[in-house]
Enzyme design. Structure first.
Site, PDB file in Angstrom:
ATOM      1  N   SER A  10       9.128   5.551  -3.755  1.00  0.00           N
ATOM      2  CA  SER A  10       9.028   4.617  -2.635  1.00  0.00           C
ATOM      3  C   SER A  10       7.988   5.134  -1.653  1.00  0.00           C
ATOM      4  O   SER A  10       7.858   6.358  -1.468  1.00  0.00           O
ATOM      5  CB  SER A  10      10.388   4.511  -1.926  1.00  0.00           C
ATOM      6  OG  SER A  10      10.211   3.937  -0.648  1.00  0.00           O
ATOM      7  N   LEU A  57       0.323   3.631  -2.113  1.00  0.00           N
ATOM      8  CA  LEU A  57       0.627   3.447  -3.534  1.00  0.00           C
ATOM      9  C   LEU A  57       1.130   4.736  -4.184  1.00  0.00           C
ATOM     10  O   LEU A  57       0.709   5.828  -3.829  1.00  0.00           O
ATOM     11  CB  LEU A  57      -0.626   2.947  -4.269  1.00  0.00           C
ATOM     12  CG  LEU A  57      -1.204   1.631  -3.741  1.00  0.00           C
ATOM     13  CD1 LEU A  57      -2.449   1.239  -4.535  1.00  0.00           C
ATOM     14  CD2 LEU A  57      -0.181   0.507  -3.772  1.00  0.00           C
ATOM     15  N   GLY A  68       0.807  -1.223   0.000  1.00  0.00           N
ATOM     16  CA  GLY A  68       0.000   0.000   0.000  1.00  0.00           C
ATOM     17  C   GLY A  68       0.834   1.264   0.000  1.00  0.00           C
ATOM     18  O   GLY A  68       2.028   1.229  -0.318  1.00  0.00           O
ATOM     19  N   HIS A 102       3.987   1.630  -8.165  1.00  0.00           N
ATOM     20  CA  HIS A 102       3.010   0.538  -8.022  1.00  0.00           C
ATOM     21  C   HIS A 102       2.034   0.551  -9.199  1.00  0.00           C
ATOM     22  O   HIS A 102       1.688  -0.495  -9.743  1.00  0.00           O
ATOM     23  CB  HIS A 102       2.182   0.702  -6.738  1.00  0.00           C
ATOM     24  CG  HIS A 102       2.970   0.637  -5.464  1.00  0.00           C
ATOM     25  ND1 HIS A 102       3.150   1.720  -4.649  1.00  0.00           N
ATOM     26  CD2 HIS A 102       3.596  -0.400  -4.855  1.00  0.00           C
ATOM     27  CE1 HIS A 102       3.856   1.366  -3.582  1.00  0.00           C
ATOM     28  NE2 HIS A 102       4.143   0.088  -3.688  1.00  0.00           N
TER      29      HIS A 102
HETATM   30  P1  AMP Z   1       5.889  -2.450  -1.706  1.00  0.00           P
HETATM   31  O1  AMP Z   1       4.530  -1.863  -1.541  1.00  0.00           O
HETATM   32  O2  AMP Z   1       6.995  -1.516  -1.335  1.00  0.00           O
HETATM   33  O3  AMP Z   1       6.019  -3.809  -1.075  1.00  0.00           O
HETATM   34  O4  AMP Z   1       6.064  -2.678  -3.264  1.00  0.00           O
HETATM   35  C1  AMP Z   1       5.157  -3.460  -3.989  1.00  0.00           C
HETATM   36  C2  AMP Z   1       5.732  -3.723  -5.352  1.00  0.00           C
HETATM   37  O5  AMP Z   1       5.937  -2.478  -6.028  1.00  0.00           O
HETATM   38  C3  AMP Z   1       7.097  -4.428  -5.295  1.00  0.00           C
HETATM   39  O6  AMP Z   1       7.163  -5.388  -6.356  1.00  0.00           O
HETATM   40  C4  AMP Z   1       8.058  -3.291  -5.510  1.00  0.00           C
HETATM   41  O7  AMP Z   1       9.297  -3.690  -6.063  1.00  0.00           O
HETATM   42  C5  AMP Z   1       7.275  -2.429  -6.495  1.00  0.00           C
HETATM   43  N1  AMP Z   1       7.784  -1.065  -6.492  1.00  0.00           N
HETATM   44  C6  AMP Z   1       8.060  -0.282  -5.404  1.00  0.00           C
HETATM   45  N2  AMP Z   1       8.582   0.897  -5.792  1.00  0.00           N
HETATM   46  C7  AMP Z   1       8.650   0.861  -7.142  1.00  0.00           C
HETATM   47  C8  AMP Z   1       9.114   1.775  -8.136  1.00  0.00           C
HETATM   48  N3  AMP Z   1       9.625   2.962  -7.813  1.00  0.00           N
HETATM   49  N4  AMP Z   1       9.026   1.407  -9.438  1.00  0.00           N
HETATM   50  C9  AMP Z   1       8.507   0.197  -9.786  1.00  0.00           C
HETATM   51  N5  AMP Z   1       8.068  -0.723  -8.890  1.00  0.00           N
HETATM   52  C10 AMP Z   1       8.133  -0.392  -7.593  1.00  0.00           C
END
Ligand code: AMP
Length: 282
Positions: free
Chosen positions: A187, A33, A31, A37
């Site tokens: 992030s 987002l 989340g 994401h």
């Molecule tokens: P998270 O919510 O941080 O667990 O991320 C969920 C998914 O989104 C994971 O596969 C992450 O690698 C991907 N993700 C997070 N940040 C980015 C970004 N800046 N670009 C592409 N994918 C991302």
């Protein structure tokens, strides 16, 4: 978009879709987002008939209680963003729904040495928690394809290993890193940066680009050292900046014809940031 909080209801909906030969794409997230994401959702939409996004802040993958407690959870805004992205299904379970009151983790010790370096070394037990939850979610969603971000590159290797072992019919998609205009990798943790930290944070990407520029040098150790100079050592504590083999994550100190990745992790103030660059593809 249909929102499910209970596994049973999600499963019977997806059984119904499978019976109609629909291809299920799955994007697991925690989340908060952002456009990164949403780029995964967009890629899943292109390749699959039904896109399932999960939002679950997984307690077993956090190595610091304060990080888990303060992890952002703006669920109403997340729902709005997913609806705008035409995501079909949101699975937003409680911790009990996933763990049934038992926060036991799977053991990933035999996954290979790539798991114990970098993030695995900095955050002991983190990948055990990742594998535990990803396995539970894959068993539940039974996706045809899954979409993970290169931003968490080591996590992608871990998930690919899990797929090779236990979910061989799932197709894995590695999705490029979405960045802010100044290069900072998007992030969920970026909102914790102070104004000054946010100004300095793009130095990570500058360092990665510097390493990429210098990778033809004989010694990659010196390329890494040069790259480190891009990062203000007063503001950041660098946990690692390493040039590694893309498949094994073994550190490479001298020029070799491997497919290479440069990975960096830093602490700035209260926030930990990671980023990477693939040398043969970016
Ligand atoms: P998270 O919510 O941080 O667990 O991320 C969920 C998914 O989104 C994971 O596969 C992450 O690698 C991907 N993700 C997070 N940040 C980015 C970004 N800046 N670009 C592409 N994918 C991302």
């Amino acid at each position: 978009m249909i929102l499910f909080q209970q596994s049973n209801a999600l499963r019977s909906f997806l059984d119904n879709q499978k019976a109609q030969n629909k291809r299920i794409g799955f994007v697991p997230t925690m989340g908060a987002l952002h456009a990164g994401h949403l780029s995964l959702i967009a890629q899943a939409k292109q390749k699959c008939d039904i896109v399932v996004c999960s939002i679950f802040v997984n307690p077993t993958q956090f190595t610091q209680a304060a990080d888990l407690e303060t992890y952002p959870r703006p669920i109403s805004n997340d729902i709005k963003l997913l609806e705008e992205s035409k995501c079909d299904v949101l699975f937003h379970p409680s911790v009990d729904e996933i763990y049934a009151n038992d926060l036991r983790k799977d053991d990933t010790n035999d996954y290979g040495s790539f798991l114990h370096v970098l993030e695995g070394a900095s955050r002991p037990g983190h990948f055990d928690g990742v594998v535990t939850v990803v396995k539970k979610l894959f068993e539940l969603v039974r996706p045809d394809e899954v979409f993970f971000g290169q931003k968490d590159y080591q996590q992608c290797l871990v998930v690919q290993t899990l797929i090779n072992r236990a979910f061989q019919t799932i197709k894995f998609n590695l999705c490029a890193i979405a960045r802010e205009e100044d290069g900072l990798a998007m992030s969920s943790r970026n909102i914790r940066l102070s104004e000054m930290e946010r100004i300095l944070a793009p130095q990570l990407y500058l360092a990665l680009k510097k390493a990429k520029q210098l990778w033809t040098l004989e010694t990659w150790q010196s390329a890494a050292n040069e790259a480190l100079k891009e990062i203000d050592s007063n503001a950041f504590t660098v946990e690692y900046l390493k040039i590694c083999d893309q498949n094994t994550l073994e550190e490479l100190l001298h020029f070799q014809h491997n497919a290479v990745i440069v990975l960096v992790a830093v602490q700035i103030g209260k926030t930990r940031l990671i980023d990477n660059i693939l040398i043969d593809r970016d």
